[in-house]
Design an enzyme around this catalytic site. Structure first.
Site, PDB file in Angstrom:
ATOM      1  N   VAL A  11       0.841  -1.201   0.000  1.00 23.34           N
ATOM      2  CA  VAL A  11       0.000   0.000   0.000  1.00 23.34           C
ATOM      3  C   VAL A  11       0.877   1.253   0.000  1.00 23.34           C
ATOM      4  O   VAL A  11       0.649   2.184  -0.776  1.00 23.34           O
ATOM      5  CB  VAL A  11      -0.952  -0.019   1.224  1.00 23.34           C
ATOM      6  CG1 VAL A  11      -1.631   1.320   1.417  1.00 23.34           C
ATOM      7  CG2 VAL A  11      -1.990  -1.116   1.059  1.00 23.34           C
ATOM      8  N   ASP A  30      11.263   3.779   5.143  1.00 28.01           N
ATOM      9  CA  ASP A  30      11.199   2.415   5.670  1.00 28.01           C
ATOM     10  C   ASP A  30      12.435   2.196   6.527  1.00 28.01           C
ATOM     11  O   ASP A  30      13.500   2.743   6.234  1.00 28.01           O
ATOM     12  CB  ASP A  30      11.150   1.399   4.524  1.00 28.01           C
ATOM     13  CG  ASP A  30      10.485   0.107   4.943  1.00 28.01           C
ATOM     14  OD1 ASP A  30       9.389  -0.187   4.428  1.00 28.01           O
ATOM     15  OD2 ASP A  30      11.045  -0.606   5.803  1.00 28.01           O
ATOM     16  N   THR A 121      -4.937  -0.889   6.567  1.00 30.16           N
ATOM     17  CA  THR A 121      -6.218  -1.285   7.157  1.00 30.16           C
ATOM     18  C   THR A 121      -6.005  -1.439   8.652  1.00 30.16           C
ATOM     19  O   THR A 121      -5.230  -2.286   9.090  1.00 30.16           O
ATOM     20  CB  THR A 121      -6.668  -2.620   6.543  1.00 30.16           C
ATOM     21  OG1 THR A 121      -6.680  -2.444   5.128  1.00 30.16           O
ATOM     22  CG2 THR A 121      -8.033  -3.016   7.037  1.00 30.16           C
ATOM     23  N   PHE A 152      -8.264   0.885  -1.281  1.00 27.30           N
ATOM     24  CA  PHE A 152      -9.056  -0.232  -1.809  1.00 27.30           C
ATOM     25  C   PHE A 152      -8.380  -0.920  -2.992  1.00 27.30           C
ATOM     26  O   PHE A 152      -9.023  -1.659  -3.729  1.00 27.30           O
ATOM     27  CB  PHE A 152     -10.456   0.249  -2.224  1.00 27.30           C
ATOM     28  CG  PHE A 152     -11.238   0.843  -1.077  1.00 27.30           C
ATOM     29  CD1 PHE A 152     -11.892   0.019  -0.171  1.00 27.30           C
ATOM     30  CD2 PHE A 152     -11.291   2.217  -0.880  1.00 27.30           C
ATOM     31  CE1 PHE A 152     -12.593   0.547   0.902  1.00 27.30           C
ATOM     32  CE2 PHE A 152     -11.996   2.763   0.185  1.00 27.30           C
ATOM     33  CZ  PHE A 152     -12.657   1.928   1.075  1.00 27.30           C
ATOM     34  N   PHE A 252     -17.012 -10.414  -8.426  1.00 27.45           N
ATOM     35  CA  PHE A 252     -16.782 -11.249  -7.238  1.00 27.45           C
ATOM     36  C   PHE A 252     -17.807 -12.360  -7.094  1.00 27.45           C
ATOM     37  O   PHE A 252     -18.178 -12.759  -6.005  1.00 27.45           O
ATOM     38  CB  PHE A 252     -16.661 -10.381  -5.971  1.00 27.45           C
ATOM     39  CG  PHE A 252     -15.268  -9.852  -5.827  1.00 27.45           C
ATOM     40  CD1 PHE A 252     -14.776  -8.909  -6.717  1.00 27.45           C
ATOM     41  CD2 PHE A 252     -14.412 -10.320  -4.841  1.00 27.45           C
ATOM     42  CE1 PHE A 252     -13.470  -8.451  -6.638  1.00 27.45           C
ATOM     43  CE2 PHE A 252     -13.100  -9.870  -4.746  1.00 27.45           C
ATOM     44  CZ  PHE A 252     -12.641  -8.943  -5.649  1.00 27.45           C
ATOM     45  N   LEU A 253     -18.262 -12.854  -8.228  1.00 24.41           N
ATOM     46  CA  LEU A 253     -19.169 -14.002  -8.232  1.00 24.41           C
ATOM     47  C   LEU A 253     -18.549 -15.140  -9.034  1.00 24.41           C
ATOM     48  O   LEU A 253     -19.278 -15.970  -9.571  1.00 24.41           O
ATOM     49  CB  LEU A 253     -20.520 -13.615  -8.850  1.00 24.41           C
ATOM     50  CG  LEU A 253     -21.526 -12.917  -7.935  1.00 24.41           C
ATOM     51  CD1 LEU A 253     -22.843 -12.699  -8.664  1.00 24.41           C
ATOM     52  CD2 LEU A 253     -21.782 -13.727  -6.648  1.00 24.41           C
ATOM     53  N   GLY A 256     -14.684 -20.684  -7.500  1.00 26.40           N
ATOM     54  CA  GLY A 256     -13.310 -21.182  -7.666  1.00 26.40           C
ATOM     55  C   GLY A 256     -12.882 -21.879  -6.396  1.00 26.40           C
ATOM     56  O   GLY A 256     -13.711 -22.467  -5.688  1.00 26.40           O
ATOM     57  N   CYS A 263      -5.360  -9.847   2.277  1.00 25.19           N
ATOM     58  CA  CYS A 263      -6.404  -8.917   2.736  1.00 25.19           C
ATOM     59  C   CYS A 263      -7.696  -9.593   3.166  1.00 25.19           C
ATOM     60  O   CYS A 263      -8.091  -9.494   4.319  1.00 25.19           O
ATOM     61  CB  CYS A 263      -6.682  -7.896   1.639  1.00 25.19           C
ATOM     62  SG  CYS A 263      -5.203  -7.061   1.112  1.00 25.19           S
ATOM     63  N   ARG A 331       0.610 -15.365  -0.045  1.00 18.37           N
ATOM     64  CA  ARG A 331       0.023 -15.392   1.294  1.00 18.37           C
ATOM     65  C   ARG A 331      -1.395 -15.969   1.249  1.00 18.37           C
ATOM     66  O   ARG A 331      -2.205 -15.537   0.422  1.00 18.37           O
ATOM     67  CB  ARG A 331       0.012 -13.981   1.901  1.00 18.37           C
ATOM     68  CG  ARG A 331       1.392 -13.576   2.387  1.00 18.37           C
ATOM     69  CD  ARG A 331       1.414 -12.158   2.876  1.00 18.37           C
ATOM     70  NE  ARG A 331       1.351 -11.200   1.784  1.00 18.37           N
ATOM     71  CZ  ARG A 331       1.354  -9.884   1.953  1.00 18.37           C
ATOM     72  NH1 ARG A 331       1.390  -9.380   3.166  1.00 18.37           N
ATOM     73  NH2 ARG A 331       1.311  -9.074   0.912  1.00 18.37           N
TER      74      ARG A 331
HETATM   75  C1  UGA Z   1      -8.700  -7.087  -1.926  1.00 19.80           C
HETATM   76  C2  UGA Z   1      -9.794  -6.105  -2.360  1.00 19.80           C
HETATM   77  O1  UGA Z   1     -10.374  -6.538  -3.592  1.00 19.80           O
HETATM   78  C3  UGA Z   1      -9.211  -4.693  -2.522  1.00 19.80           C
HETATM   79  O2  UGA Z   1     -10.250  -3.789  -2.832  1.00 19.80           O
HETATM   80  C4  UGA Z   1      -8.546  -4.289  -1.199  1.00 19.80           C
HETATM   81  O3  UGA Z   1      -7.946  -3.005  -1.276  1.00 19.80           O
HETATM   82  C5  UGA Z   1      -7.464  -5.293  -0.858  1.00 19.80           C
HETATM   83  O4  UGA Z   1      -8.086  -6.604  -0.745  1.00 19.80           O
HETATM   84  C6  UGA Z   1      -6.854  -4.864   0.447  1.00 19.80           C
HETATM   85  O5  UGA Z   1      -7.572  -4.844   1.459  1.00 19.80           O
HETATM   86  O6  UGA Z   1      -5.700  -4.417   0.460  1.00 19.80           O
HETATM   87  P1  UGA Z   1      -6.727  -8.384  -3.251  1.00 19.80           P
HETATM   88  O7  UGA Z   1      -6.558  -9.172  -1.996  1.00 19.80           O
HETATM   89  O8  UGA Z   1      -5.532  -7.797  -3.921  1.00 19.80           O
HETATM   90  O9  UGA Z   1      -7.744  -7.154  -2.996  1.00 19.80           O
HETATM   91  O10 UGA Z   1      -7.399  -9.349  -4.319  1.00 19.80           O
HETATM   92  P2  UGA Z   1      -8.866  -9.618  -4.896  1.00 19.80           P
HETATM   93  O11 UGA Z   1      -8.895  -9.281  -6.324  1.00 19.80           O
HETATM   94  O12 UGA Z   1      -9.901  -9.009  -4.010  1.00 19.80           O
HETATM   95  O13 UGA Z   1      -8.947 -11.206  -4.751  1.00 19.80           O
HETATM   96  C7  UGA Z   1      -8.971 -11.834  -3.468  1.00 19.80           C
HETATM   97  C8  UGA Z   1      -9.171 -13.315  -3.601  1.00 19.80           C
HETATM   98  O14 UGA Z   1     -10.500 -13.629  -3.994  1.00 19.80           O
HETATM   99  C9  UGA Z   1      -8.273 -14.012  -4.648  1.00 19.80           C
HETATM  100  O15 UGA Z   1      -7.776 -15.200  -4.078  1.00 19.80           O
HETATM  101  C10 UGA Z   1      -9.197 -14.307  -5.800  1.00 19.80           C
HETATM  102  O16 UGA Z   1      -8.821 -15.440  -6.525  1.00 19.80           O
HETATM  103  C11 UGA Z   1     -10.515 -14.542  -5.071  1.00 19.80           C
HETATM  104  N1  UGA Z   1     -11.718 -14.270  -5.892  1.00 19.80           N
HETATM  105  C12 UGA Z   1     -11.996 -13.010  -6.299  1.00 19.80           C
HETATM  106  C13 UGA Z   1     -12.564 -15.328  -6.233  1.00 19.80           C
HETATM  107  O17 UGA Z   1     -12.319 -16.500  -5.874  1.00 19.80           O
HETATM  108  N2  UGA Z   1     -13.673 -15.051  -6.969  1.00 19.80           N
HETATM  109  C14 UGA Z   1     -13.996 -13.811  -7.384  1.00 19.80           C
HETATM  110  O18 UGA Z   1     -15.044 -13.657  -8.043  1.00 19.80           O
HETATM  111  C15 UGA Z   1     -13.120 -12.765  -7.043  1.00 19.80           C
END
Ligand code: UGA
Length: 434
Positions: A11, A30, A121, A152, A252-253, A256, A263, A331
């Site tokens: 971030v 840092d 966060t 975000f 996000f639907l 998988g 996060c 992670r």
């Molecule tokens: C997430 C949030 O999307 C960001 O908005 C937020 O800023 C960030 O956390 C944070 O708090 O720093 P991130 O962890 O980078 O971002 O990744 P995402 O794209 O949210 O994916 C998270 C997980 O969900 C992945 O393992 C992905 O494969 C899974 N996922 C996502 C699914 O299984 N299905 C989906 O439809 C979407």
């Protein structure tokens, strides 16, 4: 305007580089000397598309500086962002040790008015905690304001998310601090990004509520995927039709193997903990966490069951190690869970990932790391796609079929067509598609 960013993790570094790109003078701090030495040369400690270019350009144009001297950075800045890590403790709550340490340093070195912003966060109430720490540790009275400005951005599209966010949230108590933050974000005002201006506690909660809702959406569709398998329905079509309802939305639907990363797993657990401390039950978020664990277990069991629970000595190829594409971050990656479970049952593991192999070697030094997906497939009894990297979407599937020893194919991100894979002679398993 001069700003300081304390902490050059994900971030912090993206925030610093992108503000510099907006024309602000940024000093990133840092305490890790090695990291700062590399950053000064434009070497980024993780893989994030587009970030290196921005860092290099802004270093060259002298808008971006890296240092280990927090005192100088605080001194010359009007706004100080705290972007240090808040790793989870054993009980799921966030560890605020680094935030506290930075707050004390700010108090020590601050000589004139500052806006102190939390970007990491942080648990609800941290803004007030920082205020108290600073007040207690100030050597002489200096005015300051506290702001919560949660980030975000997603890994893998961090720069784009920072430059074109869905919204900017600013939680503050003072009009002066709000005006300064708006000024800092002026380039986003110009592209009509919505701004939510609120109090500090609300801003802090928005971040957790957002991540927990995203996690809940994923767990919801993953539970529906299990039901789809039981009744013979197709989860992709269910999700598509649900998503066309404007009240739900399509994102996000994707069913998988469940959510991983630094996060969603951490923030859902932390939110449950925050609520518990206040005597509030968050059963939906708790269930989303449990459903996520069940999904990993359920899909890993598909591999084990395909071999009638006798997987000892079988070669399983894993495609994808990072928790999602376009990152080297492993992670809480579901791939790690699958590998460990299969190793416990004495399977042989071959893997390939375009970016995350080095990180994985620290955890599993004794599995076989391959140079491409075909080397993984060669002589494998089964192949599992765990991360949907683009290069796994266009594999030469016939070639794969011919070089594998057996024909088990586990597509845990639903990127291939079941009918076609069966025609090619695979024993094909995916998520929520009969
Ligand atoms: C997430 C949030 O999307 C960001 O908005 C937020 O800023 C960030 O956390 C944070 O708090 O720093 P991130 O962890 O980078 O971002 O990744 P995402 O794209 O949210 O994916 C998270 C997980 O969900 C992945 O393992 C992905 O494969 C899974 N996922 C996502 C699914 O299984 N299905 C989906 O439809 C979407």
């Amino acid at each position: 305007m001069h700003i300081a960013i304390i902490g050059t993790g994900y971030v912090g570094l993206v925030t610093g580089a992108c503000f510099a790109e907006f024309g602000v003078f940024v000093t990133c701090v840092d305490k890790d000397q090695e990291k700062i030495k590399k950053l000064k040369k434009g070497i980024i400690p993780f893989f994030e598309p587009g970030l290196e270019d921005i860092v290099k350009r802004n270093l060259k144009e002298n808008r971006l500086k890296f240092t280990t001297h927090i005192d100088e950075a605080i001194n010359e800045s009007l706004v100080v962002f705290i972007a240090v890590g808040t790793p989870p403790r054993g009980d799921g709550s966030a560890n605020l040790e680094y935030v506290e340490e930075v707050a004390k340093k700010i108090a020590k070195y601050m000589t004139n008015y500052k806006v102190i912003v939390t970007k990491s966060t942080v648990p609800v109430g941290t803004g007030f905690m920082i205020k108290e720490i600073i007040k207690k540790n100030l050597e002489k009275p200096v005015e300051f304001d506290i702001v919560s400005n949660p980030e975000f951005l997603r890994e893998g599209s961090a720069v784009e998310d920072f430059m074109r966010p869905n919204r900017v949230v600013i939680g503050a108590e003072s009009e002066q601090a709000i005006a300064i933050m708006k000024d800092l974000y002026r380039p986003l005002y110009l592209i009509e990004t919505p701004f939510v201006i609120t109090d500090i506690v609300t801003a802090e909660l928005i971040k957790y509520a957002t991540n927990s809702f995203l996690a809940t959406k994923i767990s919801f569709i993953n539970e529906i995927s299990a039901l789809c398998e039981a009744v013979g329905a197709n989860v992709n079509t269910v999700a598509k039709a649900m998503g066309l309802d404007g009240r739900i939305g399509p994102k996000f639907l994707h069913a998988g193997i469940g959510f991983g990363g630094s996060c969603l797993p951490k923030d859902t657990m932390a939110l449950v903990k925050i609520a518990e401390e206040k005597g509030v039950e968050l059963n939906i978020v708790k269930s989303a966490i449990e459903a996520n664990q069940r999904q990993r277990e359920r899909l890993t069991a598909k591999i084990i069951n395909a071999f009638n629970n006798d997987i000892q000595g079988k070669t399983i190829g894993i495609l994808g190690l990072s928790f999602k594409p376009n990152t080297d971050d492993i992670r809480e990656s579901p791939a790690l869970y699958i590998i460990q479970t299969l190793l416990n049952k004495k399977a042989l593991i071959k893997v390939y990932d375009p970016a995350a192999m080095e990180n994985t070697k620290n955890i599993f030094p004794n599995i076989t790391y391959c140079s491409d997906p075909y080397s993984v497939a060669k002589d494998a009894d089964a192949l599992a796609i765990v991360t949907e990297w683009n290069q796994f979407r266009n594999l030469d599937i016939e070639k794969i079929k011919n070089i594998m020893k057996s024909n088990f194919f586990f597509d845990f991100r639903n990127i291939y067509e079941p009918q076609k894979m069966k025609q090619l002679g695979f024993k094909y398993f995916s998520v929520g598609r009969h």
